[in-house]
Design a protein around this motif. Structure first.
Motif, PDB file in Angstrom:
ATOM      1  N   ILE A 192     -11.522  38.849  -2.870  1.00  0.00           N
ATOM      2  CA  ILE A 192     -10.310  39.308  -2.155  1.00  0.00           C
ATOM      3  C   ILE A 192      -9.156  38.365  -2.452  1.00  0.00           C
ATOM      4  O   ILE A 192      -7.970  38.455  -2.678  1.00  0.00           O
ATOM      5  N   ILE A 193      -9.322  37.139  -2.360  1.00  0.00           N
ATOM      6  CA  ILE A 193      -8.479  35.924  -2.538  1.00  0.00           C
ATOM      7  C   ILE A 193      -7.925  35.890  -3.855  1.00  0.00           C
ATOM      8  O   ILE A 193      -6.706  35.802  -4.110  1.00  0.00           O
ATOM      9  N   SER A 194      -8.641  36.139  -4.678  1.00  0.00           N
ATOM     10  CA  SER A 194      -8.190  36.252  -6.185  1.00  0.00           C
ATOM     11  C   SER A 194      -7.176  37.429  -6.620  1.00  0.00           C
ATOM     12  O   SER A 194      -6.602  37.117  -7.449  1.00  0.00           O
ATOM     13  N   MET A 195      -7.301  38.279  -5.558  1.00  0.00           N
ATOM     14  CA  MET A 195      -6.453  39.580  -5.823  1.00  0.00           C
ATOM     15  C   MET A 195      -5.046  39.293  -5.182  1.00  0.00           C
ATOM     16  O   MET A 195      -4.100  40.090  -5.477  1.00  0.00           O
ATOM     17  N   LEU A 196      -5.133  38.417  -4.271  1.00  0.00           N
ATOM     18  CA  LEU A 196      -3.763  38.343  -3.469  1.00  0.00           C
ATOM     19  C   LEU A 196      -2.499  37.556  -4.255  1.00  0.00           C
ATOM     20  O   LEU A 196      -2.892  36.432  -5.030  1.00  0.00           O
ATOM     21  N   PRO A 197      -1.733  38.139  -4.441  1.00  0.00           N
ATOM     22  CA  PRO A 197      -0.435  37.468  -5.366  1.00  0.00           C
ATOM     23  C   PRO A 197       0.119  36.200  -5.028  1.00  0.00           C
ATOM     24  O   PRO A 197       0.248  35.348  -5.543  1.00  0.00           O
ATOM     25  N   GLU A 198       0.063  36.046  -3.464  1.00  0.00           N
ATOM     26  CA  GLU A 198       0.163  34.561  -2.947  1.00  0.00           C
ATOM     27  C   GLU A 198      -0.846  34.116  -2.155  1.00  0.00           C
ATOM     28  O   GLU A 198      -1.620  34.644  -1.291  1.00  0.00           O
ATOM     29  N   LYS A 199      -1.509  33.013  -2.798  1.00  0.00           N
ATOM     30  CA  LYS A 199      -2.732  32.513  -2.218  1.00  0.00           C
ATOM     31  C   LYS A 199      -2.640  31.824  -1.084  1.00  0.00           C
ATOM     32  O   LYS A 199      -1.679  31.058  -0.887  1.00  0.00           O
ATOM     33  N   PRO A 200      -3.850  31.860  -0.227  1.00  0.00           N
ATOM     34  CA  PRO A 200      -3.719  31.134   0.995  1.00  0.00           C
ATOM     35  C   PRO A 200      -3.866  29.501   0.775  1.00  0.00           C
ATOM     36  O   PRO A 200      -4.453  29.229  -0.299  1.00  0.00           O
ATOM     37  N   ALA A 201      -3.572  28.593   1.488  1.00  0.00           N
ATOM     38  CA  ALA A 201      -3.530  27.270   1.592  1.00  0.00           C
ATOM     39  C   ALA A 201      -5.028  26.796   1.649  1.00  0.00           C
ATOM     40  O   ALA A 201      -5.390  25.765   0.962  1.00  0.00           O
ATOM     41  N   VAL A 202      -6.014  27.195   2.446  1.00  0.00           N
ATOM     42  CA  VAL A 202      -7.053  26.858   2.639  1.00  0.00           C
ATOM     43  C   VAL A 202      -8.252  27.770   3.091  1.00  0.00           C
ATOM     44  O   VAL A 202      -7.790  28.862   3.552  1.00  0.00           O
ATOM     45  N   LEU A 203      -9.368  27.684   2.601  1.00  0.00           N
ATOM     46  CA  LEU A 203     -10.536  28.316   3.079  1.00  0.00           C
ATOM     47  C   LEU A 203     -11.559  27.450   4.085  1.00  0.00           C
ATOM     48  O   LEU A 203     -11.969  26.329   3.473  1.00  0.00           O
ATOM     49  N   VAL A 204     -11.626  28.065   5.113  1.00  0.00           N
ATOM     50  CA  VAL A 204     -12.514  27.249   6.224  1.00  0.00           C
ATOM     51  C   VAL A 204     -13.868  27.880   6.246  1.00  0.00           C
ATOM     52  O   VAL A 204     -13.998  29.137   6.819  1.00  0.00           O
ATOM     53  N   ASN A 205     -14.830  27.303   5.754  1.00  0.00           N
ATOM     54  CA  ASN A 205     -16.131  28.151   5.562  1.00  0.00           C
ATOM     55  C   ASN A 205     -17.188  27.495   6.432  1.00  0.00           C
ATOM     56  O   ASN A 205     -17.237  26.438   6.438  1.00  0.00           O
ATOM     57  N   ALA A 206     -17.925  28.146   7.380  1.00  0.00           N
ATOM     58  CA  ALA A 206     -19.060  27.824   7.941  1.00  0.00           C
ATOM     59  C   ALA A 206     -20.167  27.381   7.139  1.00  0.00           C
ATOM     60  O   ALA A 206     -20.324  27.582   5.951  1.00  0.00           O
ATOM     61  N   SER A 207     -20.748  26.327   7.818  1.00  0.00           N
ATOM     62  CA  SER A 207     -21.911  25.738   7.228  1.00  0.00           C
ATOM     63  C   SER A 207     -22.763  25.019   8.363  1.00  0.00           C
ATOM     64  O   SER A 207     -22.532  25.409   9.603  1.00  0.00           O
ATOM     65  N   ALA A 208     -23.573  24.272   8.208  1.00  0.00           N
ATOM     66  CA  ALA A 208     -24.707  23.885   9.150  1.00  0.00           C
ATOM     67  C   ALA A 208     -25.386  22.615   8.644  1.00  0.00           C
ATOM     68  O   ALA A 208     -25.449  22.149   7.593  1.00  0.00           O
ATOM     69  N   ILE A 209     -25.470  21.781   9.882  1.00  0.00           N
ATOM     70  CA  ILE A 209     -26.246  20.367   9.695  1.00  0.00           C
ATOM     71  C   ILE A 209     -27.786  20.596   9.053  1.00  0.00           C
ATOM     72  O   ILE A 209     -28.245  19.599   8.678  1.00  0.00           O
ATOM     73  N   GLY A 210     -27.979  22.151   9.153  1.00  0.00           N
ATOM     74  CA  GLY A 210     -29.235  22.068   8.421  1.00  0.00           C
ATOM     75  C   GLY A 210     -29.567  21.703   7.264  1.00  0.00           C
ATOM     76  O   GLY A 210     -30.650  21.711   6.440  1.00  0.00           O
TER      77      GLY A 210
END
Length: 299
Positions: A98-116
């Protein structure tokens, strides 16, 4: 800002949405269901045949990825583990598209992760610079998830991996089940009691996500845990104190393994994790210590 959230209907996603809307941002929630917009919240179909969310989004300042089958639901059968893993890979792959298809890119992707992602240990203290990676199911899942999400950097987009600890909330997360034995007067030491619980109040989780979006110097792994982790025995005693219940009936490890199977590792093993990046970046926890956090959530 205009912020797109994948996994916006989940426990953390709902809280994040509430905070962002309260602060005046517009939110786009990616959903498999058709839903009408509400105030500053818009819903866009995704992961369905024929859906083209990139056309409806148009542009966005930031993306938040919380999507994936919950690790807390059901036993960790092989099928369930496959769902946990593949749901995260599939959702993240689609976000990258989806992001690759956007003509104007977002500044950041905040991705969930875990201390696992860190190996279980009663002795080690883990920061974001710790290189050890757990080799069990959860460790592999988190590791591969971060590697997948990191690909967004190929599009010159900042990536932040929020390594959540044990998230405490009223309606979801680990706390309701952890507190239940105490409410029934049968709370006590679980397993050895020496395993670490690197916990965090859900309010600080959503505040840290917003902080990561706004702080353009933040990238890479970020431990989202309160600065005062406790060992399980002390954690349980604090629940008992807050609820005015005894801490007396031990739950042996074998009993937890019989009930939960592999998933018992979530309560029988733990990691001592500190949020160095957040603290050094100036983030102030609203609930840095456990007792006030539990009083806010349990009373």
């Amino acid at each position: 800002m205009k912020i797109v959230i994948a996994g916006g209907s989940g426990f953390i996603g709902q809280k994040v949405t509430e905070l962002l809307v309260a602060q005046g941002h517009s939110v786009v929630i990616l959903s498999r269901k058709e839903r009408d917009p509400s105030g500053n919240i818009e819903y866009v179909r995704w992961l369905e045949k024929g859906s083209t969310p990139e056309k409806e989004i148009g542009y966005a300042d930031a993306f938040i990825n919380l999507a994936g089958v919950s690790i807390n639901d059901g036993r960790w059968s092989k099928d369930h583990q496959k769902q946990i893993y593949e749901s995260r890979m599939t959702a993240t792959e689609e976000l990258l598209r989806i992001i690759s298809m956007l003509p104007e890119k977002p500044a950041v992707l905040v991705n969930a992760s875990a201390i696992g992602i860190y190996p279980a240990s009663t002795e080690n203290v883990y920061t974001e610079n710790s290189l050890e990676t757990a080799t069990d199911f959860l460790g592999k899942t988190v590791h591969d998830w971060e590697i997948k999400a990191k690909q967004v950097e190929d599009q010159s987009i900042r990536a932040v991996f929020m390594r959540f600890g044990v998230v405490l909330g009223k309606e979801g997360g680990a706390l309701p089940l952890m507190a239940l034995p105490y409410r029934l007067f049968v709370g006590g030491k679980v397993g050895s009691g020496q395993q670490w619980v690197s916990w965090v109040h859900v309010t600080d989780v959503v505040r840290s996500i917003h902080f990561a979006i706004c702080n353009d110097k933040l990238s890479g792994p970020v431990n989202v845990t309160a600065p005062s982790p406790l060992q399980m025995n002390d954690f349980g005693k604090t629940i008992g104190t807050v609820l005015q219940r005894p801490h007396w009936m031990p739950v042996p490890s074998f009993a937890m393994k019989m009930v939960l199977g592999q998933k018992s590792a979530l309560v029988l093993e733990g990691q001592h994790v500190v949020p160095r990046v957040l603290q050094e970046s100036g983030f102030e926890f609203k609930f840095p210590t456990l007792r006030p956090a539990l009083e806010d959530l349990l009373l």
